[in-house]
Write a protein that holds these residues in place. Sequence first.
Motif, PDB file in Angstrom:
ATOM      1  N   ASN A  88      33.167 -30.990  10.282  1.00  0.00           N
ATOM      2  CA  ASN A  88      31.846 -31.612  10.154  1.00  0.00           C
ATOM      3  C   ASN A  88      31.820 -32.634   9.019  1.00  0.00           C
ATOM      4  O   ASN A  88      30.737 -32.938   8.492  1.00  0.00           O
ATOM      5  CB  ASN A  88      30.787 -30.535   9.872  1.00  0.00           C
ATOM      6  N   PHE A  89      32.977 -33.173   8.682  1.00  0.00           N
ATOM      7  CA  PHE A  89      33.061 -34.048   7.516  1.00  0.00           C
ATOM      8  C   PHE A  89      32.239 -35.319   7.702  1.00  0.00           C
ATOM      9  O   PHE A  89      31.649 -35.827   6.744  1.00  0.00           O
ATOM     10  CB  PHE A  89      34.525 -34.406   7.231  1.00  0.00           C
ATOM     11  N   ASP A  90      32.189 -35.848   8.927  1.00  0.00           N
ATOM     12  CA  ASP A  90      31.417 -37.062   9.164  1.00  0.00           C
ATOM     13  C   ASP A  90      29.940 -36.830   8.883  1.00  0.00           C
ATOM     14  O   ASP A  90      29.274 -37.655   8.230  1.00  0.00           O
ATOM     15  CB  ASP A  90      31.618 -37.553  10.605  1.00  0.00           C
ATOM     16  N   ALA A  91      29.408 -35.684   9.343  1.00  0.00           N
ATOM     17  CA  ALA A  91      28.000 -35.383   9.102  1.00  0.00           C
ATOM     18  C   ALA A  91      27.740 -35.095   7.627  1.00  0.00           C
ATOM     19  O   ALA A  91      26.721 -35.525   7.068  1.00  0.00           O
ATOM     20  CB  ALA A  91      27.568 -34.187   9.951  1.00  0.00           C
ATOM     21  N   ASN A  94      28.999 -23.718  11.256  1.00  0.00           N
ATOM     22  CA  ASN A  94      28.774 -25.159  11.207  1.00  0.00           C
ATOM     23  C   ASN A  94      27.516 -25.507  10.401  1.00  0.00           C
ATOM     24  O   ASN A  94      27.520 -26.447   9.602  1.00  0.00           O
ATOM     25  CB  ASN A  94      28.639 -25.716  12.624  1.00  0.00           C
ATOM     26  N   LEU A  95      26.454 -24.736  10.597  1.00  0.00           N
ATOM     27  CA  LEU A  95      25.237 -24.955   9.814  1.00  0.00           C
ATOM     28  C   LEU A  95      25.507 -24.668   8.339  1.00  0.00           C
ATOM     29  O   LEU A  95      25.062 -25.418   7.455  1.00  0.00           O
ATOM     30  CB  LEU A  95      24.110 -24.070  10.335  1.00  0.00           C
ATOM     31  N   ALA A 127      20.316 -37.351  10.856  1.00  0.00           N
ATOM     32  CA  ALA A 127      20.637 -36.575  12.055  1.00  0.00           C
ATOM     33  C   ALA A 127      20.481 -37.423  13.312  1.00  0.00           C
ATOM     34  O   ALA A 127      21.280 -37.312  14.258  1.00  0.00           O
ATOM     35  CB  ALA A 127      19.740 -35.344  12.129  1.00  0.00           C
ATOM     36  N   TYR A 128      19.479 -38.277  13.338  1.00  0.00           N
ATOM     37  CA  TYR A 128      19.285 -39.166  14.492  1.00  0.00           C
ATOM     38  C   TYR A 128      20.470 -40.115  14.650  1.00  0.00           C
ATOM     39  O   TYR A 128      20.981 -40.320  15.770  1.00  0.00           O
ATOM     40  CB  TYR A 128      17.988 -39.955  14.318  1.00  0.00           C
ATOM     41  N   ILE A 129      20.926 -40.701  13.550  1.00  0.00           N
ATOM     42  CA  ILE A 129      22.079 -41.606  13.600  1.00  0.00           C
ATOM     43  C   ILE A 129      23.330 -40.868  14.053  1.00  0.00           C
ATOM     44  O   ILE A 129      24.108 -41.361  14.889  1.00  0.00           O
ATOM     45  CB  ILE A 129      22.289 -42.256  12.220  1.00  0.00           C
ATOM     46  N   LEU A 130      23.543 -39.664  13.520  1.00  0.00           N
ATOM     47  CA  LEU A 130      24.727 -38.887  13.889  1.00  0.00           C
ATOM     48  C   LEU A 130      24.700 -38.489  15.354  1.00  0.00           C
ATOM     49  O   LEU A 130      25.731 -38.531  16.044  1.00  0.00           O
ATOM     50  CB  LEU A 130      24.821 -37.642  13.010  1.00  0.00           C
ATOM     51  N   ASN A 131      23.557 -38.102  15.861  1.00  0.00           N
ATOM     52  CA  ASN A 131      23.462 -37.685  17.263  1.00  0.00           C
ATOM     53  C   ASN A 131      23.686 -38.850  18.225  1.00  0.00           C
ATOM     54  O   ASN A 131      24.117 -38.642  19.366  1.00  0.00           O
ATOM     55  CB  ASN A 131      22.092 -37.057  17.535  1.00  0.00           C
ATOM     56  N   LEU A 132      23.411 -40.078  17.776  1.00  0.00           N
ATOM     57  CA  LEU A 132      23.709 -41.234  18.621  1.00  0.00           C
ATOM     58  C   LEU A 132      25.211 -41.414  18.812  1.00  0.00           C
ATOM     59  O   LEU A 132      25.661 -41.878  19.867  1.00  0.00           O
ATOM     60  CB  LEU A 132      23.117 -42.505  17.996  1.00  0.00           C
ATOM     61  N   ALA A 133      25.990 -41.041  17.794  1.00  0.00           N
ATOM     62  CA  ALA A 133      27.434 -41.246  17.844  1.00  0.00           C
ATOM     63  C   ALA A 133      28.198 -40.012  18.311  1.00  0.00           C
ATOM     64  O   ALA A 133      29.380 -40.117  18.662  1.00  0.00           O
ATOM     65  CB  ALA A 133      27.943 -41.652  16.455  1.00  0.00           C
ATOM     66  N   ARG A 134      27.558 -38.855  18.321  1.00  0.00           N
ATOM     67  CA  ARG A 134      28.251 -37.624  18.683  1.00  0.00           C
ATOM     68  C   ARG A 134      28.105 -37.319  20.175  1.00  0.00           C
ATOM     69  O   ARG A 134      27.081 -37.658  20.789  1.00  0.00           O
ATOM     70  CB  ARG A 134      27.681 -36.436  17.881  1.00  0.00           C
ATOM     71  N   PRO A 135      29.124 -36.654  20.771  1.00  0.00           N
ATOM     72  CA  PRO A 135      29.002 -36.232  22.171  1.00  0.00           C
ATOM     73  C   PRO A 135      27.939 -35.144  22.305  1.00  0.00           C
ATOM     74  O   PRO A 135      27.554 -34.514  21.305  1.00  0.00           O
ATOM     75  CB  PRO A 135      30.407 -35.693  22.494  1.00  0.00           C
ATOM     76  N   HIS A 142      27.874 -32.042  23.256  1.00  0.00           N
ATOM     77  CA  HIS A 142      28.149 -30.685  22.794  1.00  0.00           C
ATOM     78  C   HIS A 142      28.278 -30.589  21.270  1.00  0.00           C
ATOM     79  O   HIS A 142      28.392 -29.487  20.726  1.00  0.00           O
ATOM     80  CB  HIS A 142      29.429 -30.154  23.451  1.00  0.00           C
ATOM     81  N   CYS A 143      28.271 -31.719  20.585  1.00  0.00           N
ATOM     82  CA  CYS A 143      28.379 -31.728  19.120  1.00  0.00           C
ATOM     83  C   CYS A 143      27.101 -32.217  18.441  1.00  0.00           C
ATOM     84  O   CYS A 143      27.124 -32.559  17.259  1.00  0.00           O
ATOM     85  CB  CYS A 143      29.553 -32.604  18.682  1.00  0.00           C
ATOM     86  N   GLN A 144      25.996 -32.274  19.198  1.00  0.00           N
ATOM     87  CA  GLN A 144      24.739 -32.737  18.631  1.00  0.00           C
ATOM     88  C   GLN A 144      24.235 -31.761  17.555  1.00  0.00           C
ATOM     89  O   GLN A 144      24.531 -30.563  17.594  1.00  0.00           O
ATOM     90  CB  GLN A 144      23.680 -32.865  19.727  1.00  0.00           C
ATOM     91  N   ILE A 145      23.497 -32.300  16.596  1.00  0.00           N
ATOM     92  CA  ILE A 145      22.850 -31.469  15.582  1.00  0.00           C
ATOM     93  C   ILE A 145      21.462 -31.124  16.106  1.00  0.00           C
ATOM     94  O   ILE A 145      20.591 -31.994  16.192  1.00  0.00           O
ATOM     95  CB  ILE A 145      22.741 -32.209  14.239  1.00  0.00           C
ATOM     96  N   PRO A 146      21.231 -29.862  16.503  1.00  0.00           N
ATOM     97  CA  PRO A 146      19.939 -29.510  17.126  1.00  0.00           C
ATOM     98  C   PRO A 146      18.785 -29.589  16.137  1.00  0.00           C
ATOM     99  O   PRO A 146      18.973 -29.626  14.921  1.00  0.00           O
ATOM    100  CB  PRO A 146      20.160 -28.070  17.614  1.00  0.00           C
TER     101      PRO A 146
END
Length: 402
Positions: free
Chosen positions: A117-120, A184-185, A366-374, A376-380
């Motif tokens: 989770n280093f990118d997040a 992960n959390l 989180a919005y920016i990260l979810n745009l780039a993540r697949p 199954h890897c979204q931050i809920p």
Amino acid sequence: MATGLALAAAPHVASVTGSGTVEEQAAGVGILLQISMLVLSFVLGHILRRRKFYYIPEASGSLLIGMIVGGLANISNTQKSIRRWFNFREDFFLLFLLPPIIFQSGFSLAPKPFFSNFDAIITFAILGTFIASIVTGLLVYLGGLLYIVYRLPLVECMMFGALVSATDPVTVLSIFQELGTDTNLYALVFGESVLNDAVAISLYRSMASMRTHHSGKNFFLVILRFLENFVGSMSSGIGVGLISALLFKYAALGVENLHNLESCLFVLFPYFSYMLAEGIGLSGIISILFTGIVMKRYTFSNLSDDSQRFTARFFHLLSSLAEAFVFIYMGFDIAIERQSWSHIGFIFFSIIFILVARAANVFSCAYILNLARPPHCQIPRQYQQALWYSGTPYWWLNWNNA
């Protein structure tokens, strides 16, 4: 004649000796007081853990002990003597208390969930802390323009925002461990809290430099300097960590009669990283943090079993003592110093501004990260709410530091 001179000098010597004895006794009482408070802090923390009482965090317990002792000092009219015994020096904090705390934070990270989770974590720690600092600073500045808070210059508002934007969710993480929360959390919350301290300090120094040198610097140049400082400090820390890994891998120090040398070298490398960065004008905090991350991942496995056990316990011991002492002194200082309540509006609205800035930090990143993540890897959304909440319990400690 020699006898006469000796007799004449005797009262002076006695007075100096007596004065020295009084000072030594005062220093001894001060050290005894500090040790007693540390003992009480650790005992109280143990009781809170045993009773699973999460309403009072361990750090808050240490803070409370310091406030009680400071309050008793005010009542007993011994404030001046206790202040002399409990004198807190900035160089002592920066050179002896802060390095083991930061190094232990990086050293204790769980490698797999952290790096997956280093990118997040980097996004929340760098971009998110920057957003929170700017939002807090701007809200405080606008509040001053509207006369709802004390009016400060824009640069000082930004410095305040940098100071209060770092998080330290000790209580939340302890509850996470107790409940067996998703790794992960846990990695997101812990990783962000570890890194954003260094980011906030670096950002604060950049803002302070902008205020000190009235040279009309462009704000983007300040951002550039901050990034330069952060990347340079991170690079020096990683470099020292990799050098230590190579040394312990090829120096063959794991033999039985070299365990002491092995442990000593391992303990010295973090301080070498810290002093190197400070000496060349970078951030020792960021440097020693990444040294801890690299040494845990690459150097620690090259130590002998005995040295691994010793160094892990040694840094945990130093970090625990340093953290407890910092919170005790903070509580002591709050109680013994004269507090001004003339700006209660600034305190109240600052709390609201900090909560709003934290929300802007978490949900935008989180919005920016979810745009780039697949998918199954979204931050809920539940994770985002937990990240927002985990940054709020200790805002008041950061505010007291400010």
